[in-house]
Design a protein around this motif. Structure first.
Motif, PDB file in Angstrom:
ATOM      1  N   ALA B  23       0.842  -1.210   0.000  1.00 28.38           N
ATOM      2  CA  ALA B  23       0.000   0.000   0.000  1.00 28.38           C
ATOM      3  C   ALA B  23       0.870   1.251   0.000  1.00 28.38           C
ATOM      4  CB  ALA B  23      -0.921  -0.016   1.213  1.00 28.38           C
ATOM      5  N   LEU B  24       1.963   1.236   0.777  1.00 31.58           N
ATOM      6  CA  LEU B  24       2.871   2.382   0.771  1.00 31.58           C
ATOM      7  C   LEU B  24       3.482   2.553  -0.621  1.00 31.58           C
ATOM      8  CD1 LEU B  24       4.670   2.180   4.199  1.00 31.58           C
ATOM      9  CD2 LEU B  24       3.118   3.936   3.362  1.00 31.58           C
ATOM     10  N   GLY B  25       3.802   1.409  -1.254  1.00 29.04           N
ATOM     11  CA  GLY B  25       4.374   1.481  -2.589  1.00 29.04           C
ATOM     12  C   GLY B  25       3.402   2.081  -3.582  1.00 29.04           C
ATOM     13  N   VAL B  26       2.116   1.740  -3.462  1.00 28.56           N
ATOM     14  CA  VAL B  26       1.096   2.293  -4.365  1.00 28.56           C
ATOM     15  C   VAL B  26       1.110   3.810  -4.290  1.00 28.56           C
ATOM     16  CG1 VAL B  26      -1.370   2.452  -4.797  1.00 28.56           C
ATOM     17  CG2 VAL B  26      -0.384   0.272  -4.231  1.00 28.56           C
ATOM     18  N   VAL B  27       1.250   4.337  -3.060  1.00 26.09           N
ATOM     19  CA  VAL B  27       1.157   5.790  -2.887  1.00 26.09           C
ATOM     20  C   VAL B  27       2.464   6.480  -3.240  1.00 26.09           C
ATOM     21  CG1 VAL B  27       0.615   7.585  -1.252  1.00 26.09           C
ATOM     22  CG2 VAL B  27      -0.535   5.406  -1.092  1.00 26.09           C
ATOM     23  N   LEU B  28       3.584   5.873  -2.844  1.00 26.90           N
ATOM     24  CA  LEU B  28       4.838   6.616  -2.904  1.00 26.90           C
ATOM     25  C   LEU B  28       5.606   6.466  -4.219  1.00 26.90           C
ATOM     26  CD1 LEU B  28       6.123   6.024   0.713  1.00 26.90           C
ATOM     27  CD2 LEU B  28       4.951   7.998  -0.215  1.00 26.90           C
ATOM     28  N   LEU B  29       5.405   5.358  -4.938  1.00 29.26           N
ATOM     29  CA  LEU B  29       6.192   5.168  -6.163  1.00 29.26           C
ATOM     30  C   LEU B  29       5.748   6.155  -7.229  1.00 29.26           C
ATOM     31  CD1 LEU B  29       6.562   1.314  -6.535  1.00 29.26           C
ATOM     32  CD2 LEU B  29       8.264   2.985  -5.873  1.00 29.26           C
ATOM     33  N   SER B  30       6.717   6.608  -8.036  1.00 26.53           N
ATOM     34  CA  SER B  30       6.357   7.601  -9.053  1.00 26.53           C
ATOM     35  C   SER B  30       5.899   6.923 -10.345  1.00 26.53           C
ATOM     36  CB  SER B  30       7.557   8.495  -9.337  1.00 26.53           C
ATOM     37  OG  SER B  30       8.645   7.692  -9.745  1.00 26.53           O
ATOM     38  N   ASN B  31       6.301   5.651 -10.561  1.00 31.14           N
ATOM     39  CA  ASN B  31       5.875   4.942 -11.770  1.00 31.14           C
ATOM     40  C   ASN B  31       4.463   4.394 -11.569  1.00 31.14           C
ATOM     41  OD1 ASN B  31       5.534   3.294 -13.965  1.00 31.14           O
ATOM     42  ND2 ASN B  31       7.625   2.525 -13.924  1.00 31.14           N
ATOM     43  N   ILE B  32       3.526   4.878 -12.387  1.00 31.86           N
ATOM     44  CA  ILE B  32       2.115   4.550 -12.159  1.00 31.86           C
ATOM     45  C   ILE B  32       1.837   3.079 -12.430  1.00 31.86           C
ATOM     46  CG2 ILE B  32       1.390   5.181 -14.484  1.00 31.86           C
ATOM     47  CD1 ILE B  32      -1.102   6.390 -13.202  1.00 31.86           C
ATOM     48  N   GLY B  41      -1.258  -6.543  -5.398  1.00 29.10           N
ATOM     49  CA  GLY B  41      -0.678  -7.207  -4.232  1.00 29.10           C
ATOM     50  C   GLY B  41      -1.450  -6.892  -2.961  1.00 29.10           C
ATOM     51  N   VAL B  42      -1.869  -5.616  -2.811  1.00 25.75           N
ATOM     52  CA  VAL B  42      -2.658  -5.226  -1.639  1.00 25.75           C
ATOM     53  C   VAL B  42      -3.949  -6.042  -1.584  1.00 25.75           C
ATOM     54  CG1 VAL B  42      -3.870  -3.339  -0.516  1.00 25.75           C
ATOM     55  CG2 VAL B  42      -1.726  -2.899  -1.654  1.00 25.75           C
TER      56      VAL B  42
END
Lengths: 385, 205
Positions: B23-32, B41-42
């Motif tokens: 979930a953190l990766g969904v929000v923080l990564l810049s590659n959509i 995965g979530v």
């Protein structure tokens, strides 16, 4: 609901002769292991057996595909690797294992590796629900057949992932086609399964087979669902990307679709996944429509006429053997028809494929579902009240 | 603690960590695209947690609907929109990021206190797990949860009608001259039934 969920894994009834799990755990306890540890040693064994079984099934299917394709084209096919070329699939597999594993320079290495894995794992996981006999299943899941539908919907994500990560136009188009096809045909597939579920009052695969038992070949669902089984088989072929619907990897249009950039073991995973999926679909078809492990002549009635008790150990061994043989025979017969279809029917275009799915199969399967519901209310004896 | 409990605790730990990290990766990564895959995965780890709670039907439905349909559609939308846009650096970007962080943290604190304050009525440990979850869910749908169930189906019907109207472009009044460039496919204008050029709306956005 006449049957309360049982938790007998790969074992016979409590009151009966053979109990594989119990005997195995007891013998381990005699060796001096604690009961918990003995159970822990037992647990992975059925799963391992299933993995090995699925892989051997793929080898057989690949050999069949090569031999039958050859026969359809008046060739001989594999001939020198083993008698009648039966070792040819093993040779293919070993070749793929030792090939260089190439990751294209401008591809996305992580997604490129993860894609094939995501395609293969759900397919193997779905073997969990395939029963080979009354008590010969890994586990009797309550939501059985629904789990299969849910797991098969994960695969398009893996295909999209590998199509995107390859950094290749053909791969991306192949991945998008695979996902579109998979989503379109999942709905008729689920509706055809729903009609069966409605008749058997349960999602569990074991209940579905039991509901067809008792009358031999006459009791199978194929007579009660003449439209449903055609829809199911068409949709299952489309889900497996078999030839009339193998658009995601159509050679003439897309090189090899999402597999274009793959080599070595990663390609082998796609290859393995597609054949495991084909066999799994055939197994599920035989469970849903062809009475699963039931033989065309009702065995338990035969035993009743001779006067042998159901719990006699040798009868149980014979029943289990016949059950496994019957399930595999039906499944491989369906694989055979799929291979024959491959050399009979030409590939459809993408618009024909989507039109067939959305404008023909979807309404027909909805009508089939409504008809089944109506028949169930009218003739509760014949359609599982 | 026996084996079953140990397995439950370990799998809960793994699922929880995976879910939070994804979930953190969904929000923080810049590659959509990464965000979209991590969203899958979530959803999967959420299905695992449902499974741990003995809700097998809900878990399977979660995978079928959220992973198999919604996430695939999100990926579809992302991959079909192939417009390469360079995002120009916004001046004073840290103010926006800081404000977002504060709002998010405030929401988290609010929900956290709510979870801690509410006196949850936990069923006694002797409660028997429901054997046939599907039957139970069906009974609830047609008795005490009838209204939410019907409302949800009406909502889905509305969404379906909307999707059909967007897909059949001849229903949309013409908007000639309005050229949308961002987030549209470079496709040829389609001839509508009247012979005029239909608007350039994208059906799946």
């Amino acid at each position: 609901m006449y049957r309360i969920a049982s938790y007998l894994h790969l074992s016979a009834n409590m009151n009966s002769g053979i109990d594989l799990q119990g005997t195995f755990i007891e013998s381990l306890k005699d060796l001096g292991l604690s009961p918990g540890l003995a159970k822990l040693v037992w647990m992975p064994l059925p799963m391992l057996l299933m993995l090995i079984g699925a892989t051997v099934g793929v080898l057989v299917a690949v050999w069949l595909e090569r031999k039958i394709s050859a026969a359809a084209q008046q060739r001989i096919g594999p001939e020198y690797a083993g008698p009648l070329g039966v070792l040819q699939p093993v040779v293919d597999g070993i070749k793929l294992v030792f090939k260089e594993d190439i990751i294209p320079a401008k591809s996305d290495a992580w997604l490129f590796t993860l894609g094939p894995v995501l395609v293969v794992i759900p397919v193997f996981l779905s073997y969990l629900i395939v029963p080979f006999g009354q008590h010969l299943a890994i586990t009797d899941v309550n939501v059985g057949i629904f789990l299969w539908i849910a797991l098969s919907s994960i695969a398009p994500i893996g295909l999209l992932m590998s199509g995107y990560a390859s950094n290749n136009k053909y791969s991306l188009l192949g991945g998008l086609r695979a996902a579109a096809q998979s989503i379109s045909y999942e709905i008729p597939l689920a509706l055809a399964v729903l009609a069966i579920v409605m008749m058997s009052n349960s999602l569990s695969t074991i209940d579905i087979v039991e509901q067809q038992s008792g009358y031999g070949i006459l009791g199978w669902n194929i007579w009660r669902q003449p439209v449903g089984f055609v829809i199911f088989w068409i949709a299952a072929l489309a889900e497996c990307e078999r030839l009339p619907f193998d658009l995601p990897e159509a050679e003439e249009e897309l090189v090899a679709g999402y597999q274009t950039e793959y080599a070595g073991m990663k390609f082998a995973l796609f290859y393995l996944g597609s054949y495991v999926n084909l066999i799994l679909s055939a197994l599920v078809f035989s469970v849903l429509y062809l009475g699963g492990w039931e033989s065309p002549i009702p065995m338990d009635r035969l035993a009743g006429w001779i006067g042998v008790s159901e719990n006699t150990p040798w009868l149980q061994v014979i029943t289990a053997t016949i059950g496994i043989t019957m399930t595999l025979f039906k499944a491989y017969f369906l694989v055979f028809t799929a291979i024959l279809l491959r050399w009979t029917v030409p590939r459809v275009r993408i618009d024909q494929l989507l039109n067939l799915g959305w404008k023909f199969l979807l309404p027909v399967s909805l009508v089939n579902l409504l008809l089944t519901a109506a028949l169930k209310l009218t003739f509760p004896i014949a359609f599982g009240g | 603690m026996n084996i079953a409990e140990g397995v439950q605790i370990v799998s809960f730990g793994i699922l929880g960590t995976t879910m939070l990290a994804a979930a953190l990766g969904v929000v923080l990564l810049s590659n959509i695209v990464y965000s979209a895959f991590l969203l899958g995965g979530v959803f999967v780890s959420m299905a695992g947690i449902y499974l741990l709670l003995n809700a097998d039907f809900v878990a399977a439905a979660q995978i079928l609907i959220y992973v198999g349909a919604i996430n695939v559609l999100i990926l579809f939308a992302i991959m079909l929109v192939n417009k390469q846009e360079d995002f120009s650096a916004v001046p004073k970007r840290w103010i926006r990021n800081g404000a977002t962080a504060i709002v998010c943290f405030g929401l988290f604190a609010l929900l956290g206190t709510m979870v801690l304050i509410t006196p949850w009525s936990i069923a006694p440990a002797t409660a028997v797990a429901v054997q046939d979850t599907v039957v139970e869910i069906g009974k609830h749908f047609f008795s005490d949860y009838l209204l939410p169930f019907e409302l949800a189906s009406v909502l889905l019907l509305m969404a379906m009608v909307g999707a059909i109207i967007l897909a059949r472009r001849d229903f949309i009044p013409e908007q000639l001259g309005v050229q949308q460039t961002a987030l549209t496919l470079p496709e040829q204008p389609r001839e509508s039934s009247a012979g005029s050029i239909a608007s350039d709306e994208m059906p799946s956005s």
